[in-house]
Design a protein around this motif. Structure first.
Motif, PDB file in Angstrom:
ATOM      1  N   LEU A   1       1.060  -0.782   0.317  1.00 59.59           N
ATOM      2  CA  LEU A   1       0.119  -0.346  -0.079  1.00 59.59           C
ATOM      3  C   LEU A   1       0.856   1.191  -0.153  1.00 59.59           C
ATOM      4  O   LEU A   1       1.741   1.477   0.645  1.00 59.59           O
ATOM      5  CB  LEU A   1      -1.268  -0.054   0.971  1.00 59.59           C
ATOM      6  N   ALA A   2       0.307   2.205  -1.093  1.00 50.31           N
ATOM      7  CA  ALA A   2       0.713   3.244  -0.548  1.00 50.31           C
ATOM      8  C   ALA A   2      -0.274   4.658  -0.366  1.00 50.31           C
ATOM      9  O   ALA A   2      -1.352   4.775  -0.864  1.00 50.31           O
ATOM     10  CB  ALA A   2       1.765   3.650  -2.226  1.00 50.31           C
ATOM     11  N   ARG A   3       0.203   5.570   0.053  1.00 47.43           N
ATOM     12  CA  ARG A   3      -1.159   6.428   1.452  1.00 47.43           C
ATOM     13  C   ARG A   3      -0.402   7.994   1.137  1.00 47.43           C
ATOM     14  O   ARG A   3       0.710   8.488   1.376  1.00 47.43           O
ATOM     15  CB  ARG A   3      -0.939   5.896   2.570  1.00 47.43           C
ATOM     16  N   VAL A   4      -1.359   8.624   0.417  1.00 50.67           N
ATOM     17  CA  VAL A   4      -1.116  10.175   0.107  1.00 50.67           C
ATOM     18  C   VAL A   4      -1.921  10.340   0.945  1.00 50.67           C
ATOM     19  O   VAL A   4      -3.397  11.138   0.395  1.00 50.67           O
ATOM     20  CB  VAL A   4      -0.927  10.228  -1.687  1.00 50.67           C
TER      21      VAL A   4
ATOM     22  N   GLY B   1      -7.529  17.058   3.628  1.00 52.71           N
ATOM     23  CA  GLY B   1      -7.966  16.251   4.762  1.00 52.71           C
ATOM     24  C   GLY B   1      -8.057  15.045   4.292  1.00 52.71           C
ATOM     25  O   GLY B   1      -7.644  13.894   5.216  1.00 52.71           O
ATOM     26  N   ARG B   2      -7.916  14.380   2.901  1.00 48.85           N
ATOM     27  CA  ARG B   2      -8.179  12.795   2.943  1.00 48.85           C
ATOM     28  C   ARG B   2      -6.755  12.550   2.128  1.00 48.85           C
ATOM     29  O   ARG B   2      -6.017  12.676   2.684  1.00 48.85           O
ATOM     30  CB  ARG B   2      -9.315  12.822   1.675  1.00 48.85           C
ATOM     31  N   THR B   3      -6.710  10.606   2.933  1.00 52.27           N
ATOM     32  CA  THR B   3      -5.646  10.066   2.676  1.00 52.27           C
ATOM     33  C   THR B   3      -6.246   9.222   1.156  1.00 52.27           C
ATOM     34  O   THR B   3      -6.911   8.305   1.777  1.00 52.27           O
ATOM     35  CB  THR B   3      -5.562   9.032   4.061  1.00 52.27           C
ATOM     36  N   ALA B   4      -5.027   9.782   0.498  1.00 53.66           N
ATOM     37  CA  ALA B   4      -5.679   8.556  -0.634  1.00 53.66           C
ATOM     38  C   ALA B   4      -4.519   7.093  -0.333  1.00 53.66           C
ATOM     39  O   ALA B   4      -3.807   7.281  -0.545  1.00 53.66           O
ATOM     40  CB  ALA B   4      -5.772   8.937  -1.739  1.00 53.66           C
ATOM     41  N   VAL B   5      -5.558   5.905  -0.611  1.00 59.22           N
ATOM     42  CA  VAL B   5      -4.786   4.837  -0.073  1.00 59.22           C
ATOM     43  C   VAL B   5      -4.616   3.664  -2.062  1.00 59.22           C
ATOM     44  O   VAL B   5      -5.565   4.094  -2.153  1.00 59.22           O
ATOM     45  CB  VAL B   5      -5.223   3.533   0.985  1.00 59.22           C
ATOM     46  N   PHE B   6      -3.386   3.824  -1.972  1.00 60.11           N
ATOM     47  CA  PHE B   6      -3.848   2.853  -3.662  1.00 60.11           C
ATOM     48  C   PHE B   6      -2.966   1.646  -3.267  1.00 60.11           C
ATOM     49  O   PHE B   6      -1.930   1.308  -2.347  1.00 60.11           O
ATOM     50  CB  PHE B   6      -2.182   3.780  -3.905  1.00 60.11           C
ATOM     51  N   ARG B   7      -3.167   0.438  -4.177  1.00 61.51           N
ATOM     52  CA  ARG B   7      -2.286  -0.949  -3.928  1.00 61.51           C
ATOM     53  C   ARG B   7      -1.626  -0.896  -4.993  1.00 61.51           C
ATOM     54  O   ARG B   7      -1.838  -0.217  -5.749  1.00 61.51           O
ATOM     55  CB  ARG B   7      -3.383  -1.553  -3.750  1.00 61.51           C
ATOM     56  N   ILE B   8      -0.613  -1.163  -4.480  1.00 64.99           N
ATOM     57  CA  ILE B   8       0.867  -1.594  -5.502  1.00 64.99           C
ATOM     58  C   ILE B   8       0.470  -3.024  -7.034  1.00 64.99           C
ATOM     59  O   ILE B   8      -0.111  -3.975  -6.036  1.00 64.99           O
ATOM     60  CB  ILE B   8       1.589  -1.305  -5.359  1.00 64.99           C
TER      61      ILE B   8
ATOM     62  N   PRO C   1      -8.891   6.297 -10.687  1.00 66.28           N
ATOM     63  CA  PRO C   1      -7.743   6.662  -9.995  1.00 66.28           C
ATOM     64  C   PRO C   1      -6.282   5.943  -9.770  1.00 66.28           C
ATOM     65  O   PRO C   1      -6.056   4.622  -9.432  1.00 66.28           O
ATOM     66  CB  PRO C   1      -8.132   7.156  -9.220  1.00 66.28           C
ATOM     67  N   ALA C   2      -5.051   6.548 -10.818  1.00 65.94           N
ATOM     68  CA  ALA C   2      -4.069   5.156 -10.411  1.00 65.94           C
ATOM     69  C   ALA C   2      -2.721   6.324  -9.845  1.00 65.94           C
ATOM     70  O   ALA C   2      -2.688   7.543 -10.082  1.00 65.94           O
ATOM     71  CB  ALA C   2      -4.014   5.018 -11.759  1.00 65.94           C
ATOM     72  N   ILE C   3      -2.154   5.262 -10.025  1.00 59.42           N
ATOM     73  CA  ILE C   3      -0.838   5.935  -9.109  1.00 59.42           C
ATOM     74  C   ILE C   3       0.829   5.728  -9.972  1.00 59.42           C
ATOM     75  O   ILE C   3       0.591   4.133 -10.286  1.00 59.42           O
ATOM     76  CB  ILE C   3      -0.555   6.058  -8.109  1.00 59.42           C
ATOM     77  N   ARG C   4       1.366   6.356  -9.931  1.00 59.16           N
ATOM     78  CA  ARG C   4       2.871   5.865 -10.720  1.00 59.16           C
ATOM     79  C   ARG C   4       3.884   6.649 -10.312  1.00 59.16           C
ATOM     80  O   ARG C   4       4.048   7.763  -9.865  1.00 59.16           O
ATOM     81  CB  ARG C   4       3.430   6.246 -12.532  1.00 59.16           C
ATOM     82  N   LEU C   5       5.124   5.491  -9.585  1.00 62.43           N
ATOM     83  CA  LEU C   5       5.962   5.834  -8.912  1.00 62.43           C
ATOM     84  C   LEU C   5       7.345   5.520  -9.227  1.00 62.43           C
ATOM     85  O   LEU C   5       7.544   4.317 -10.206  1.00 62.43           O
ATOM     86  CB  LEU C   5       6.399   5.373  -7.152  1.00 62.43           C
ATOM     87  N   ILE C   6       7.894   6.594  -9.978  1.00 69.21           N
ATOM     88  CA  ILE C   6       9.183   6.462 -10.899  1.00 69.21           C
ATOM     89  C   ILE C   6      10.505   6.982 -10.055  1.00 69.21           C
ATOM     90  O   ILE C   6      11.055   7.541  -9.336  1.00 69.21           O
ATOM     91  CB  ILE C   6       9.068   6.988 -11.781  1.00 69.21           C
TER      92      ILE C   6
ATOM     93  N   ILE D   1       9.770   1.415 -12.128  1.00 66.74           N
ATOM     94  CA  ILE D   1       8.105   2.319 -11.736  1.00 66.74           C
ATOM     95  C   ILE D   1       7.008   1.161 -11.011  1.00 66.74           C
ATOM     96  O   ILE D   1       7.073  -0.398 -11.121  1.00 66.74           O
ATOM     97  CB  ILE D   1       7.780   2.312 -13.267  1.00 66.74           C
ATOM     98  N   ALA D   2       6.405   1.344 -10.261  1.00 72.11           N
ATOM     99  CA  ALA D   2       5.594   1.048  -9.538  1.00 72.11           C
ATOM    100  C   ALA D   2       3.808   1.861  -9.879  1.00 72.11           C
ATOM    101  O   ALA D   2       3.653   2.642 -10.246  1.00 72.11           O
ATOM    102  CB  ALA D   2       5.172   1.297  -7.977  1.00 72.11           C
ATOM    103  N   PHE D   3       3.019   0.484 -10.351  1.00 69.10           N
ATOM    104  CA  PHE D   3       2.140   1.059 -10.859  1.00 69.10           C
ATOM    105  C   PHE D   3       1.034   0.464 -10.279  1.00 69.10           C
ATOM    106  O   PHE D   3       1.667  -0.750  -9.591  1.00 69.10           O
ATOM    107  CB  PHE D   3       1.629  -0.322 -12.005  1.00 69.10           C
ATOM    108  N   GLY D   4       0.349   1.432  -9.462  1.00 69.13           N
ATOM    109  CA  GLY D   4      -0.712   1.281  -7.914  1.00 69.13           C
ATOM    110  C   GLY D   4      -2.406   2.260  -9.200  1.00 69.13           C
ATOM    111  O   GLY D   4      -2.732   3.044  -9.868  1.00 69.13           O
ATOM    112  N   HIS D   5      -3.539   0.977  -8.111  1.00 66.62           N
ATOM    113  CA  HIS D   5      -4.185   1.553  -7.990  1.00 66.62           C
ATOM    114  C   HIS D   5      -5.146   2.400  -6.845  1.00 66.62           C
ATOM    115  O   HIS D   5      -4.856   1.762  -5.674  1.00 66.62           O
ATOM    116  CB  HIS D   5      -5.618   1.047  -9.308  1.00 66.62           C
ATOM    117  N   LEU D   6      -6.208   2.755  -6.775  1.00 64.55           N
ATOM    118  CA  LEU D   6      -7.287   3.574  -5.484  1.00 64.55           C
ATOM    119  C   LEU D   6      -7.980   2.606  -5.018  1.00 64.55           C
ATOM    120  O   LEU D   6      -8.576   2.336  -5.908  1.00 64.55           O
ATOM    121  CB  LEU D   6      -7.687   4.717  -5.835  1.00 64.55           C
ATOM    122  N   VAL D   7      -8.114   2.214  -3.968  1.00 59.78           N
ATOM    123  CA  VAL D   7      -8.629   1.163  -3.311  1.00 59.78           C
ATOM    124  C   VAL D   7      -9.229   1.915  -1.879  1.00 59.78           C
ATOM    125  O   VAL D   7     -10.171   0.840  -1.641  1.00 59.78           O
ATOM    126  CB  VAL D   7      -7.274  -0.381  -2.835  1.00 59.78           C
TER     127      VAL D   7
END
Length: 221
Positions: free
Chosen positions: A146-149, A154-161, A184-189, A207-213
Motif C-alpha cells: 500500500l501507498a498512502r497519500v 484532509g483525505r488520505t488516498a490509499v493505493f494498492r501496488i 484513479p492510478a498512481i505511478r512511482l518512478i 516504476i511502481a504501478f498502482g490503483h486507488l482502493v
C-alpha cells in the motif's frame, strides 16, 4: 582513494540522470498525444506488451475531486516524504526534485493529483553522492503493498501496488505511465538497473504501478 572519489561524483551524475529519462518519456508522450513540444521529441518507445487500454481495470474506489498531495507514505520501504510540486523546465522537460532535496519526492502537478481520475506521477531520486535517496528501495515493493497519500483536503488516498517493473530507458512505457486508464492510478518512478559511468546515468527506470482502493476520510492514515 582515487577510486573512492570517483564513485560519489558518479552517483551525483546518476541522480541527475533521472531528469533525462523522465524528460525523454514526456517528450515521447507529447508526440503520441499530438501536442507540440518545444524541442524535437525522440523516437516514441516501442509498444508495450499490454497497453493501458488492453489491461483489465482493477477494482477501484470512486475518484476524488482534485486536491494537492502533501505527503507520501509507503510503509513497506520506509518512505515518509513530503511531496513538492513539479511542473516543466524552461525547455519543456519535466522537472525532478533538486539534488539538495533528494530525500523528498515530487508530484507532476500538471497531471491529476493522487486520488483523482487519471495517472498521478510521483518522481524521486534513487541515490546521490552522499548515499541512498528517497526511492532507493522502490524496487522492493510487491503487488499488494500500500501507498498512502495525504492530501490538502484532509483525505488520505490509499493505493494498492499492482506491479513493480524495470524498463530500459529507451523503452520507457510512456503510454502506461501518462495515459488516463479510466480510474484513479498512481505511478512511482525512479532510476534503476546498471549505472553507466560513461553516460553518468542509470540504464533503466523502476516504476511502481498502482490503483486507488480507499479514498479515506478526513485525517485518515
Amino acid at each position: 582513494m582515487k577510486g573512492h572519489g570517483q564513485r560519489p561524483r558518479a552517483l551525483a551524475a546518476a541522480a541527475v540522470g533521472l531528469s533525462g529519462l523522465v524528460a525523454a518519456a514526456f517528450f515521447a508522450f507529447q508526440a503520441v498525444q499530438g501536442h507540440p513540444a518545444d524541442a524535437a521529441p525522440p523516437t516514441p518507445p516501442a509498444p508495450d506488451a499490454t497497453s493501458a487500454a488492453e489491461a483489465p481495470e482493477p477494482s477501484t474506489a470512486p475518484a476524488l475531486p482534485r486536491s494537492a498531495p502533501l505527503r507520501l507514505d509507503v510503509a513497506r520501504i520506509g518512505v515518509r516524504t513530503p511531496l513538492m510540486p513539479l511542473a516543466k523546465n524552461a525547455d519543456q522537460t519535466v522537472e525532478t526534485p533538486p539534488l539538495s532535496r533528494a530525500q523528498e519526492a515530487g508530484w507532476y502537478r500538471l497531471g491529476p493529483p493522487p486520488g483523482s481520475r487519471g495517472a498521478s506521477v510521483i518522481i524521486g531520486h534513487v541515490d546521490t553522492a552522499s548515499g541512498p535517496a528517497v526511492f532507493s528501495r522502490l524496487g522492493e515493493l510487491r503487488p499488494g503493498d500500500l501507498a498512502r497519500v495525504l492530501r490538502a483536503d484532509g483525505r488520505t488516498a490509499v493505493f494498492r501496488i499492482d506491479s513493480v517493473e524495470r524498463f530500459d530507458k529507451d523503452r520507457f512505457p510512456t503510454r502506461r505511465v501518462y495515459t488516463d486508464p479510466g480510474y484513479p492510478a498512481i505511478r512511482l518512478i525512479t532510476c534503476g538497473g546498471r549505472f553507466d559511468r560513461g553516460s553518468g546515468h542509470y540504464t533503466d527506470n523502476v516504476i511502481a504501478f498502482g490503483h486507488l482502493v480507499r479514498p479515506g476520510g478526513e485525517g485518515a492514515a
